[in-house]
Scaffold this motif. Structure first.
Motif, PDB file in Angstrom:
ATOM      1  N   ILE A 329     -23.379  35.627  42.610  1.00  0.00           N
ATOM      2  CA  ILE A 329     -22.413  34.622  43.072  1.00  0.00           C
ATOM      3  C   ILE A 329     -21.161  34.648  42.206  1.00  0.00           C
ATOM      4  O   ILE A 329     -20.037  34.493  42.701  1.00  0.00           O
ATOM      5  CB  ILE A 329     -23.054  33.222  43.055  1.00  0.00           C
ATOM      6  N   GLY A 330     -21.359  34.864  40.880  1.00  0.00           N
ATOM      7  CA  GLY A 330     -20.212  34.943  39.983  1.00  0.00           C
ATOM      8  C   GLY A 330     -19.218  36.019  40.401  1.00  0.00           C
ATOM      9  O   GLY A 330     -18.017  35.897  40.162  1.00  0.00           O
ATOM     10  N   PHE A 331     -19.725  37.082  41.031  1.00  0.00           N
ATOM     11  CA  PHE A 331     -18.849  38.141  41.545  1.00  0.00           C
ATOM     12  C   PHE A 331     -18.416  37.856  42.987  1.00  0.00           C
ATOM     13  O   PHE A 331     -17.278  38.120  43.370  1.00  0.00           O
ATOM     14  CB  PHE A 331     -19.565  39.494  41.495  1.00  0.00           C
ATOM     15  N   LEU A 332     -19.353  37.343  43.782  1.00  0.00           N
ATOM     16  CA  LEU A 332     -19.098  37.180  45.210  1.00  0.00           C
ATOM     17  C   LEU A 332     -17.948  36.213  45.492  1.00  0.00           C
ATOM     18  O   LEU A 332     -17.257  36.356  46.509  1.00  0.00           O
ATOM     19  CB  LEU A 332     -20.373  36.698  45.915  1.00  0.00           C
ATOM     20  N   VAL A 333     -17.724  35.253  44.615  1.00  0.00           N
ATOM     21  CA  VAL A 333     -16.656  34.274  44.864  1.00  0.00           C
ATOM     22  C   VAL A 333     -15.278  34.944  44.958  1.00  0.00           C
ATOM     23  O   VAL A 333     -14.367  34.406  45.583  1.00  0.00           O
ATOM     24  CB  VAL A 333     -16.624  33.188  43.769  1.00  0.00           C
ATOM     25  N   PHE A 334     -15.144  36.145  44.356  1.00  0.00           N
ATOM     26  CA  PHE A 334     -13.867  36.846  44.454  1.00  0.00           C
ATOM     27  C   PHE A 334     -13.582  37.303  45.883  1.00  0.00           C
ATOM     28  O   PHE A 334     -12.443  37.599  46.226  1.00  0.00           O
ATOM     29  CB  PHE A 334     -13.843  38.058  43.511  1.00  0.00           C
ATOM     30  N   ALA A 335     -14.630  37.366  46.706  1.00  0.00           N
ATOM     31  CA  ALA A 335     -14.455  37.784  48.098  1.00  0.00           C
ATOM     32  C   ALA A 335     -13.760  36.710  48.923  1.00  0.00           C
ATOM     33  O   ALA A 335     -13.338  36.968  50.049  1.00  0.00           O
ATOM     34  CB  ALA A 335     -15.800  38.131  48.719  1.00  0.00           C
ATOM     35  N   ALA A 668     -18.644  35.226  33.645  1.00  0.00           N
ATOM     36  CA  ALA A 668     -19.439  34.699  32.527  1.00  0.00           C
ATOM     37  C   ALA A 668     -20.306  33.524  32.971  1.00  0.00           C
ATOM     38  O   ALA A 668     -21.460  33.399  32.542  1.00  0.00           O
ATOM     39  CB  ALA A 668     -18.519  34.268  31.388  1.00  0.00           C
ATOM     40  N   PHE A 669     -19.776  32.662  33.845  1.00  0.00           N
ATOM     41  CA  PHE A 669     -20.557  31.518  34.307  1.00  0.00           C
ATOM     42  C   PHE A 669     -21.772  31.987  35.109  1.00  0.00           C
ATOM     43  O   PHE A 669     -22.879  31.467  34.933  1.00  0.00           O
ATOM     44  CB  PHE A 669     -19.686  30.597  35.160  1.00  0.00           C
ATOM     45  N   GLY A 670     -21.552  33.000  35.964  1.00  0.00           N
ATOM     46  CA  GLY A 670     -22.668  33.519  36.747  1.00  0.00           C
ATOM     47  C   GLY A 670     -23.759  34.102  35.867  1.00  0.00           C
ATOM     48  O   GLY A 670     -24.954  33.854  36.085  1.00  0.00           O
ATOM     49  N   ILE A 671     -23.358  34.881  34.854  1.00  0.00           N
ATOM     50  CA  ILE A 671     -24.354  35.518  33.973  1.00  0.00           C
ATOM     51  C   ILE A 671     -24.980  34.487  33.033  1.00  0.00           C
ATOM     52  O   ILE A 671     -26.194  34.531  32.760  1.00  0.00           O
ATOM     53  CB  ILE A 671     -23.708  36.660  33.168  1.00  0.00           C
ATOM     54  N   ILE A 744     -22.902  32.611  23.011  1.00  0.00           N
ATOM     55  CA  ILE A 744     -22.924  31.150  22.895  1.00  0.00           C
ATOM     56  C   ILE A 744     -23.850  30.556  23.951  1.00  0.00           C
ATOM     57  O   ILE A 744     -24.576  29.586  23.694  1.00  0.00           O
ATOM     58  CB  ILE A 744     -21.501  30.576  23.028  1.00  0.00           C
ATOM     59  N   ALA A 745     -23.822  31.151  25.168  1.00  0.00           N
ATOM     60  CA  ALA A 745     -24.682  30.663  26.250  1.00  0.00           C
ATOM     61  C   ALA A 745     -26.155  30.774  25.880  1.00  0.00           C
ATOM     62  O   ALA A 745     -26.963  29.911  26.250  1.00  0.00           O
ATOM     63  CB  ALA A 745     -24.395  31.445  27.527  1.00  0.00           C
ATOM     64  N   MET A 746     -26.512  31.820  25.135  1.00  0.00           N
ATOM     65  CA  MET A 746     -27.906  31.976  24.714  1.00  0.00           C
ATOM     66  C   MET A 746     -28.318  30.789  23.826  1.00  0.00           C
ATOM     67  O   MET A 746     -29.382  30.182  24.026  1.00  0.00           O
ATOM     68  CB  MET A 746     -28.089  33.285  23.951  1.00  0.00           C
ATOM     69  N   PHE A 747     -27.474  30.458  22.836  1.00  0.00           N
ATOM     70  CA  PHE A 747     -27.784  29.320  21.963  1.00  0.00           C
ATOM     71  C   PHE A 747     -27.797  28.021  22.758  1.00  0.00           C
ATOM     72  O   PHE A 747     -28.622  27.134  22.507  1.00  0.00           O
ATOM     73  CB  PHE A 747     -26.763  29.235  20.830  1.00  0.00           C
TER      74      PHE A 747
END
Length: 798
Positions: A329-335, A668-671, A744-747
């Motif tokens: 989805i993080g990539f698909l939104v560019f469509a 980054a948000f998608g991942i 940072i997302a991991m923490f």
């Protein structure tokens, strides 16, 4: 569902493997037809008024970005030997197939009055190679008397000379352009070596060619780096050759599919789609890590390989499925941006993220079903004391120091919000290239000596035939040119007014004082000479239409950036309207420089919308999974907090918000949401198993998901960090910022998310997780009936 999938994959493993390899072979065949794009990025939709006007301009006058320029700084150009070589170079370049015209001081023309035929003839200032210094001196004197060329072909103050090379429009956006530019450079470098001068190259054809070659080179470099880095880290983690080889085969298959789908969709490799292959390598590896970790954990628990493989499929399959959905989805939104270059990137990346997930879910269990069971050495990493100590410390923090964690997060948010306010929004045509790059330095060379090389066009529709040749129109055009001459950003113009002045000077024996717009009587006299001169049409064909109703003023403008360009346009537009009354003339400002500015604004608006769309869609997936609005909020907060910190870093470190950097947030948000989905999925499984004990469930979820999340974070950090090696500033920034964001997302997912879960009321959490979810079929916790599998552990051990 996934339990059934596990049965099918392992029961029919040979057939499934053959089908997968066959599909991969087909996609490899399709990938062999992949092509590099040689066109400028298509960002604006045809319905956009600015782009629509630009298309009309190109239809009427042709491409405005067809000129490549070569220049050097030296007074030696007036030496006979150097001028002779410059003459030869001009002639040799003109002879290259795909070159339409070459203009330089050695191929300049002047107007000669032909009284016998009563016409004006355009004749070359040099009709042969200069053989003596006297001929070189004569050319210098004669061209010095032609103001038309000053500022266009030479700068007498800085002693810089220029050659303008016009490429054939039919070759401009094809692969032929690379060969043409390479041939031009080859001939030019021979001239430079023979005469000991430093040549500079620029113009849109050259910039696009150089950039496309960099894209191809960097794509290969990133693929090699991604494979090396991920393979090295896999070996460090698992200490097994097979645990390195087969995950690498998975992502290589994913890369093959990505190139194959590019061809199937009719897309080409652009600066964005060139990133997909290394992205697939980096994003695909975590799927393999999770599967291998679970497989080895299960095998260590009960020693049954087939049972361990089956459980790894249906237990890891659910969390990795939704994790890959959020990444996709993080990539698909560019469509949804209506920009061709982003649509292509978004569609291909989103599809192949899911394809690579499926490949890993099928290929890894099948291959390891044929391999021997894991040795004690290979599963030793599951008992690493350092990793267990880290996870025990995290578990202690979330249980004992929740207030401190909240205070830390609040401080980070406040600091981040302040940093976000410092972000600037600006874009340059070549801002993705470092200032030390030769393309950037050459562009600045021409800007400092000729004010720029980026096309800027002023079109003037007089609303009547031959209106562009009326004296009052010519005077007004001349006034506009004088107005823009006061701005250092604009080069000398090429226009019908300049052509009339050039012709009128020729009518008067090339006396410089007659380089003016003639009065009405003299204009009539000039018109009488010009009427029957077929050769004169060469000068005016590209700057006035066939009806003489519409004309253009062509400038070259400096790459001053989107902010300054907006201010400049806002300043000059009313001043131009004060000269060319909008009631009488339809004046448009267009050209590649204007389109770039519009592209920049359009992308920023659409990409901002894509971020909100990503949040909405990923939030919907989470609701679909948990059927609880409260849990959606809990899930989104840890994923969005790292994005705030990333935005703050951009503000504090003066990283401008532009199309290449705003991509960071959706990706980054998608991942980052992957880790959240993985943790919450495991949390729900354990909560249902242990009867709603939140504290115990949080601890188990940390211990269970922690190793894989840390391994994945290290892989993703290292994988994205390779993009910092790019010579494109936007790609390099993307690598740095996404790497830091995911770390940072991991923490956030291991510390902040469990803290939130522990802090909420037990009633809310239990009700949200204990009730039957919409996708309960994915939450199965049953053993696959090993007896129904044709694959037996004895066979697979052999």
């Amino acid at each position: 569902m996934l339990a059934a999938a596990a049965r099918i994959i392992l029961r029919y493993r040979f057939v499934t493997l053959i089908v997968l390899l066959s599909l991969t072979g087909f996609m490899a065949y399709m990938a062999s037809f992949v092509k590099l794009s040689y066109e400028g990025a298509k960002i604006l939709p045809p319905s956009d008024p600015t782009y629509s006007e630009y298309l009309k301009f190109k239809q009427k006058f042709g491409e405005d970005g067809t000129v490549m320029v070569i220049g050097f700084k030296s007074d030696s150009i007036w030496q006979q030997s150097v001028l002779a070589d410059w003459y030869d170079l001009s002639a040799n370049i003109r002879a290259i197939e795909g070159i339409q015209e070459v203009i330089s001081i050695s191929r300049a023309f002047h107007v000669v009055r032909n009284d016998s035929l009563h016409k004006l003839d355009f004749k070359p200032l040099l009709d042969h190679r200069p053989e003596t210094q006297a001929e070189a001196d004569s050319l210098r004197e004669r061209i010095g008397r032609l103001p038309f060329y000053e500022g266009l072909l030479y700068n007498p103050e800085t002693k810089v000379t220029l050659m303008a090379i016009t490429l054939d429009q039919t070759k401009l956006n094809t692969k032929s352009r690379i060969d043409i530019v390479a041939h031009v450079k080859e001939l030019s470098e021979k001239f430079a070596a023979a005469n000991k001068v430093d040549l500079h190259y620029s113009g849109l054809p050259y910039i696009r060619t150089a950039v496309s070659q960099k894209i191809l080179t960097e794509m290969k470099m990133f693929m090699a780096l991604a494979i090396f880095v991920t393979a090295f880290i896999l070996f460090i983690f698992f200490r097994s050759f097979s645990a390195v080889l087969f995950p690498m085969l998975v992502v290589i298959f994913g890369v093959i599919f990505s190139f194959g789908t590019l061809v199937l969709f009719g897309f080409k490799i652009t600066i964005l789609t060139s990133l997909i292959a290394p992205l697939i390598i980096v994003i695909g590896i975590p799927n393999c890590i999770l599967l291998l970790n679970k497989y080895q954990q299960e095998y260590a628990n009960h020693g049954n390989k087939v049972k361990a493989l089956a459980r790894s499929i249906y237990k890891i399959g659910v969390s990795t499925f939704f994790a890959n959905v959020t990444t996709s989805i993080g990539f698909l939104v560019f469509a949804f941006t209506q920009s061709d270059v982003l649509i292509e990137f978004g569609i291909i990346a989103a599809i192949n993220v899911m394809i690579t997930y499926l490949i890993s879910l099928i290929f890894i269990p099948i291959v390891f079903s044929y391999l021997s069971t894991p040795s004690p050495r290979q599963i030793r990493h599951l008992e690493r004391k350092t990793l267990n100590t880290i996870l025990d410390t995290i578990d202690h923090w979330v249980h004992a120091y929740r207030p401190r964690i909240y205070i830390t997060v609040i401080v980070i948010v406040i600091v981040s919000v302040y940093g976000m306010l410092k972000i600037t929004t600006v874009g340059y045509v070549v801002d993705d290239l470092p200032k030390k790059d030769i393309i950037y330095r050459d562009l600045k060379f021409f800007e400092s000596n000729f004010r720029g090389v980026l096309p800027f066009e002023v079109t003037i529709d007089t609303h009547k035939e031959r209106g562009a040749l009326e004296l009052k129109t010519l005077y007004k055009i001349n006034r506009v040119q004088k107005l823009l001459a006061n701005y250092k950003e604009f080069s000398e113009p090429v226009s019908i007014a300049e052509g009339i002045k050039f012709s009128y000077q020729g009518l008067n024996d090339n006396n410089p004082k007659y380089y003016i717009i003639p009065n009405i009587q003299e204009l009539a006299r000039l018109s009488g000479y010009a009427t029957d001169a077929k050769g004169n049409s060469r000068m005016f064909k590209s700057i006035i239409d066939s009806t003489k109703q519409t004309t253009r003023i062509s400038f070259q403008v400096s790459d001053i950036g989107s902010i300054k360009m907006k201010a400049l346009l806002a300043e000059i537009r009313p001043r131009i309207d004060s000269i060319l009354d909008p009631k009488e003339y339809d004046v448009k400002l267009t050209g590649n420089s204007i389109i770039f500015l519009k592209n920049n604004d359009y992308l920023l608006i659409n990409l901002k919308e894509s971020i909100f769309l990503a949040i909405l869609l990923i939030g919907s997936v989470m609701f679909f999974l948990f059927m609880s609005v409260r849990m959606v909020v809990i899930a989104l907060i840890p994923s969005m907090t790292p994005l705030l910190l990333t935005a703050a870093m951009m503000g504090y470190f003066d990283i401008a918000l532009k199309p290449s950097t705003i991509l960071i947030f959706s990706i980054a948000f998608g991942i980052a949401s992957d880790g959240t989905m993985y943790f919450l999925t495991k949390y729900r499984q354990e909560l249902r198993k242990h009867g709603g004990s939140i504290s115990k469930t949080v601890s188990l979820a940390i211990q269970e998901t922690g190793p894989s999340m840390i391994y994945t974070a290290v892989i993703l950090f290292s994988g994205f960090f390779i993009f910092t090696a790019s010579s494109f500033g936007g790609t390099s920034a993307l690598g740095i910022l996404i790497s830091i964001t995911l770390l940072i997302a991991m923490f956030s997912n291991l510390v902040f998310l469990p803290t939130l879960l522990l802090s909420l009321e037990k009633r809310i959490i239990t009700r949200a997780f204990m009730k039957e979810p919409l996708f309960s079929v994915f939450d199965e916790d049953i053993d696959v009936e090993l007896d129904s599998l044709e694959v037996r552990s004895e066979e697979t051990n052999s």
